[in-house]
Design an enzyme around this catalytic site. Structure first.
Site, PDB file in Angstrom:
ATOM      1  N   TRP A 260       0.706  -1.269  -0.081  1.00  0.00           N
ATOM      2  CA  TRP A 260       0.030   0.078   0.026  1.00  0.00           C
ATOM      3  C   TRP A 260       0.891   1.333   0.061  1.00  0.00           C
ATOM      4  CZ3 TRP A 260       1.778   2.370   4.360  1.00  0.00           C
ATOM      5  CH2 TRP A 260       2.265   1.163   5.311  1.00  0.00           C
ATOM      6  N   ASN A 261       2.287   1.121   0.202  1.00  0.00           N
ATOM      7  CA  ASN A 261       2.930   2.421   0.526  1.00  0.00           C
ATOM      8  C   ASN A 261       3.075   3.301  -0.612  1.00  0.00           C
ATOM      9  OD1 ASN A 261       4.635   0.490  -0.180  1.00  0.00           O
ATOM     10  ND2 ASN A 261       6.364   1.440   0.965  1.00  0.00           N
TER      11      ASN A 261
ATOM     12  N   GLU B 198      12.019  -2.848  11.316  1.00  0.00           N
ATOM     13  CA  GLU B 198      11.380  -1.871  10.364  1.00  0.00           C
ATOM     14  C   GLU B 198       9.929  -1.360  11.165  1.00  0.00           C
ATOM     15  OE1 GLU B 198       9.116  -3.190   6.834  1.00  0.00           O
ATOM     16  OE2 GLU B 198      10.425  -1.752   5.823  1.00  0.00           O
TER      17      GLU B 198
ATOM     18  N   LYS C 146      -3.051  -8.197  -7.938  1.00  0.00           N
ATOM     19  CA  LYS C 146      -3.632  -8.289  -6.796  1.00  0.00           C
ATOM     20  C   LYS C 146      -2.952  -6.947  -5.725  1.00  0.00           C
ATOM     21  CE  LYS C 146      -3.505  -9.258  -2.656  1.00  0.00           C
ATOM     22  NZ  LYS C 146      -4.258  -8.086  -1.954  1.00  0.00           N
TER      23      LYS C 146
ATOM     24  N   GLU D 241      10.390  -8.354  -2.903  1.00  0.00           N
ATOM     25  CA  GLU D 241      10.906  -7.060  -2.727  1.00  0.00           C
ATOM     26  C   GLU D 241      10.304  -6.906  -1.252  1.00  0.00           C
ATOM     27  OE1 GLU D 241      12.838  -5.156  -4.379  1.00  0.00           O
ATOM     28  OE2 GLU D 241      12.784  -6.155  -6.175  1.00  0.00           O
ATOM     29  N   LEU D 242      11.189  -6.903  -0.264  1.00  0.00           N
ATOM     30  CA  LEU D 242      10.741  -6.865   1.182  1.00  0.00           C
ATOM     31  C   LEU D 242      11.185  -5.562   1.827  1.00  0.00           C
ATOM     32  CD1 LEU D 242      11.207 -10.608   1.899  1.00  0.00           C
ATOM     33  CD2 LEU D 242       9.364  -9.597   0.571  1.00  0.00           C
TER      34      LEU D 242
ATOM     35  N   GLY E  57       6.510  -6.223  -0.404  1.00  0.00           N
ATOM     36  CA  GLY E  57       5.454  -6.336   0.798  1.00  0.00           C
ATOM     37  C   GLY E  57       6.587  -6.665   2.022  1.00  0.00           C
ATOM     38  N   SER E  58       6.004  -7.193   3.038  1.00  0.00           N
ATOM     39  CA  SER E  58       6.939  -7.327   4.330  1.00  0.00           C
ATOM     40  C   SER E  58       7.484  -8.576   4.273  1.00  0.00           C
ATOM     41  CB  SER E  58       5.647  -7.489   5.508  1.00  0.00           C
ATOM     42  OG  SER E  58       4.787  -8.539   5.264  1.00  0.00           O
TER      43      SER E  58
ATOM     44  N   CYS F   3      10.164   1.727   2.187  1.00  0.00           N
ATOM     45  CA  CYS F   3      10.963   0.393   2.436  1.00  0.00           C
ATOM     46  C   CYS F   3      12.375   1.102   2.482  1.00  0.00           C
ATOM     47  CB  CYS F   3      10.805  -0.418   1.264  1.00  0.00           C
ATOM     48  SG  CYS F   3      10.740   0.032  -0.245  1.00  0.00           S
TER      49      CYS F   3
HETATM   50  P1  NAD Z   1       2.099  -6.905   3.176  1.00  0.00           P
HETATM   51  O1  NAD Z   1       3.375  -8.161   3.362  1.00  0.00           O
HETATM   52  O2  NAD Z   1       1.079  -7.159   4.349  1.00  0.00           O
HETATM   53  O3  NAD Z   1       1.287  -6.995   2.099  1.00  0.00           O
HETATM   54  C1  NAD Z   1       1.927  -6.702   0.764  1.00  0.00           C
HETATM   55  C2  NAD Z   1       0.838  -7.467  -0.361  1.00  0.00           C
HETATM   56  O4  NAD Z   1       1.018  -8.914  -0.257  1.00  0.00           O
HETATM   57  C3  NAD Z   1      -0.471  -6.932  -0.087  1.00  0.00           C
HETATM   58  O5  NAD Z   1      -1.217  -7.134  -1.337  1.00  0.00           O
HETATM   59  C4  NAD Z   1      -1.138  -8.280   0.542  1.00  0.00           C
HETATM   60  O6  NAD Z   1      -2.441  -8.493   0.698  1.00  0.00           O
HETATM   61  C5  NAD Z   1      -0.326  -9.226   0.086  1.00  0.00           C
HETATM   62  N1  NAD Z   1      -0.248 -10.553   1.148  1.00  0.00           N
HETATM   63  C6  NAD Z   1       0.047 -10.376   2.519  1.00  0.00           C
HETATM   64  N2  NAD Z   1       0.165 -11.647   2.854  1.00  0.00           N
HETATM   65  C7  NAD Z   1       0.215 -12.562   1.753  1.00  0.00           C
HETATM   66  C8  NAD Z   1       0.439 -13.879   1.631  1.00  0.00           C
HETATM   67  N3  NAD Z   1       0.605 -14.678   2.720  1.00  0.00           N
HETATM   68  N4  NAD Z   1       0.159 -14.545   0.521  1.00  0.00           N
HETATM   69  C9  NAD Z   1      -0.002 -13.661  -0.641  1.00  0.00           C
HETATM   70  N5  NAD Z   1      -0.197 -12.439  -0.760  1.00  0.00           N
HETATM   71  C10 NAD Z   1      -0.067 -11.893   0.662  1.00  0.00           C
HETATM   72  O7  NAD Z   1       3.108  -5.581   3.328  1.00  0.00           O
HETATM   73  P2  NAD Z   1       2.543  -4.121   3.431  1.00  0.00           P
HETATM   74  O8  NAD Z   1       2.265  -3.902   4.671  1.00  0.00           O
HETATM   75  O9  NAD Z   1       1.237  -3.934   2.390  1.00  0.00           O
HETATM   76  O10 NAD Z   1       3.694  -3.279   2.858  1.00  0.00           O
HETATM   77  C11 NAD Z   1       4.451  -2.966   3.722  1.00  0.00           C
HETATM   78  C12 NAD Z   1       5.797  -3.555   3.502  1.00  0.00           C
HETATM   79  O11 NAD Z   1       6.359  -3.727   2.164  1.00  0.00           O
HETATM   80  C13 NAD Z   1       7.064  -3.048   4.280  1.00  0.00           C
HETATM   81  O12 NAD Z   1       7.648  -3.905   4.945  1.00  0.00           O
HETATM   82  C14 NAD Z   1       7.917  -2.478   3.135  1.00  0.00           C
HETATM   83  O13 NAD Z   1       9.268  -2.222   3.572  1.00  0.00           O
HETATM   84  C15 NAD Z   1       7.636  -3.405   2.083  1.00  0.00           C
HETATM   85  N6  NAD Z   1       7.825  -2.611   0.871  1.00  0.00           N
HETATM   86  C16 NAD Z   1       9.097  -3.195   0.029  1.00  0.00           C
HETATM   87  C17 NAD Z   1       9.350  -2.482  -1.320  1.00  0.00           C
HETATM   88  C18 NAD Z   1      10.657  -2.967  -2.052  1.00  0.00           C
HETATM   89  O14 NAD Z   1      10.770  -2.560  -3.176  1.00  0.00           O
HETATM   90  N7  NAD Z   1      11.474  -3.824  -1.383  1.00  0.00           N
HETATM   91  C19 NAD Z   1       8.700  -1.405  -1.553  1.00  0.00           C
HETATM   92  C20 NAD Z   1       7.772  -1.191  -0.771  1.00  0.00           C
HETATM   93  C21 NAD Z   1       7.170  -1.758   0.295  1.00  0.00           C
END
Ligand code: NAD
Length: 468
Positions: free
Chosen positions: A145-146, A376, A169, A244-245, A222-223, A278
């Site tokens: 979402w960020n 983080e 998604k 990408e975490l 994501g995370s 991130c």
């Molecule tokens: P999140 O992991 O909660 O969710 C990210 C996406 O994955 C969402 O669409 C979510 O619905 C989906 N998701 C979550 N769990 C899942 C699973 N078990 N199986 C499949 N899909 C799943 O992360 P967030 O809170 O949306 O985003 C913040 C995180 O993203 C932070 O840790 C940030 O550092 C990271 N981030 C990394 C980068 C990068 O390029 N490295 C860029 C932006 C954000």
């Protein structure tokens, strides 16, 4: 707009699922939309449309694919104001910050991606054989979402340009800009099924996509927790996966460097998206014997950032995205105090009655093994850590499970030597600025694979050797 729909097989369709998810405006807690919590049937339809479309899209002339992406870019440019408005509402950004860094840099990145693909060699002749680069097939793009538009663009444009088809998604917290993007795809007239949009929770829809037998590659941002689940499922299904975490990136101020420049660049990353970036430089490493002078500068410069209602001014830092983020940031600030660090600017966030508002927090006397230095937080919280000498600075910088980004501010030659020794995917030296023509991604727990640059295309290509 009616959001109770999905974009599948080149048209807007009613979801099979009757369940919905509420989307909240974090600046005032109003529910601004309800999106489908897609079910298995919806996912099935999207994946099979993408699978069918791949049969011809993979053989489409590159020039045709480029032409469509160029038209898409023009259409996004036409819809820029709508995208800015929706990101203001779903992410709590002020107008200027919704435009840049949320929208404009990613419209510009599309030109960079077109440039890269136009110069890419899909077939390389070798002595006695040739190597062809071919797309995987159906790519599931799962985004956070960020940076709700940017994270999508970085995945789907390279993937499409090299001949894959997409099921997107987006995050259930900020899915609305993806609807405008889908409208752009629809207007431009991509072949049906090349781009599909499904919405829902990660643990349900994201999981279904990751485990689907007809999904050939998963690109996840994501995370770390989400990445582990996705990575495990993808490997179980023998799928290509890119992760990408998160990060906890260091910025090192070297003696003799331009401290104001270093602090300004550091604070911009830590504050401007309310810390929800991130690659933010959330650990500031400073020489021990100049602590007082540098900390005073950090506090003075922090005062220049205005936080508050994103609708009140063009360039003000808005709230965090959700109650969950607010609670997390509050918990970490309290933990920092408990662990013995000292707040030299800001305070523990307390008032979430109107929206998820927090201000900047600067911690001094931080040890690198405290939670505020190792985890983080994803809020506007800066940890200042002192180092004895440059070797010590490098040791502290690398003493983290993450490795997404970093920065070194100091005399050019020395700064470059130190940059080479930081274990992270992206390092800024002094005035350096990032570009989408360069790869971006993490060492260690910050991820596997790259986005951007040539590597960001090759993430969506597999190699075939043909001997003749
Ligand atoms: P999140 O992991 O909660 O969710 C990210 C996406 O994955 C969402 O669409 C979510 O619905 C989906 N998701 C979550 N769990 C899942 C699973 N078990 N199986 C499949 N899909 C799943 O992360 P967030 O809170 O949306 O985003 C913040 C995180 O993203 C932070 O840790 C940030 O550092 C990271 N981030 C990394 C980068 C990068 O390029 N490295 C860029 C932006 C954000």
């Amino acid at each position: 707009m009616d959001y109770n729909k999905l974009y599948i097989d080149g048209k807007w369709v009613k979801p099979n699922s009757s369940k919905t998810i509420e989307v909240e405006n974090p600046a005032n807690k109003e529910i601004i939309a309800k999106i489908p919590a897609s079910n298995k049937d919806d996912v099935e339809k999207a994946v099979s449309a993408a699978k069918l479309a791949f049969e011809s899209w993979q053989y489409e002339d590159l020039s045709k694919r480029v032409e469509l992406v160029q038209k898409l870019k023009d259409e996004i440019e036409n819809r820029k104001d709508d995208m800015v408005k929706i990101i203001m509402d779903e992410l709590g950004r002020s107008k200027a910050f919704a435009l840049d860094p949320q929208v404009q840099p990613y419209i510009d990145a599309m030109e960079d991606f077109i440039d890269i693909v136009n110069n890419y060699e899909f077939e390389v002749e070798k002595d006695g054989y040739k190597v062809r680069k071919e797309p995987f097939g159906v790519v599931a793009a799962i985004t956070p979402w960020n940076y709700p538009l940017g994270q999508i663009i970085k995945k789907i444009i390279p993937a499409l340009l090299v001949g894959n088809t997409i099921v997107l998604k987006p995050s259930q917290k900020t899915p609305l800009v993806a609807y405008i993007l889908a409208e752009c795809f629809d207007k431009v007239g991509f072949p049906k099924g090349v781009f599909n949009l499904v919405t829902g929770a990660g643990s349900e829809v994201g999981d279904m996509l990751t485990k689907h037998k007809d999904v050939d590659a998963v690109s996840f941002t994501g995370s770390v927790e989400g990445g582990k689940a996705v990575g495990e499922a993808a490997i179980n299904g023998i799928k290509k996966v890119t992760l990408e975490l998160g990060g906890k990136s260091p910025a090192i101020l070297l003696k003799g460097g331009d401290y104001e420049l270093g602090i300004k660049k550091t604070l911009n990353t830590v504050y401007n998206n309310t810390g929800q970036t991130c690659s933010a430089f959330t650990r500031l490493l400073i020489p021990k014997d100049e602590k007082e002078e540098i900390e005073k500068l950090v506090v003075d410069m922090s005062k220049k950032y205005k936080f508050g209602d994103p609708y009140s001014e063009d360039k003000i830092v808005g709230p965090l995205v959700s109650q969950k983020q607010f609670d997390k940031v509050k918990k970490y600030v309290e933990k920092g105090i408990d662990e013995g660090a000292n707040i030299i600017y800001g305070e523990v966030p307390t008032d979430d009655s109107k929206g998820y508002y927090v201000g900047p927090v600067v911690f001094s006397d931080v040890k690198n093994d405290m939670a505020i230095a190792s985890d983080e937080i994803f809020g506007p919280v800066l940890s200042i850590i002192t180092y004895k000498d440059e070797e010590d600075a490098i040791k502290i910088a690398n003493d983290t499970t993450f490795g997404l980004a970093g920065a070194v501010f100091g005399p050019e030659e020395k700064a470059h030597k130190i940059a080479n020794r930081i274990k992270a995917g992206t390092i800024t030296v002094n005035e350096g600025n990032r570009s989408h023509k360069a790869p971006f991604g993490g060492y260690k727990h910050s991820g596997i694979g790259r986005e951007g640059g040539v590597a960001g295309f090759e993430a969506f290509l597999q190699e075939k050797a043909i001997f003749s």
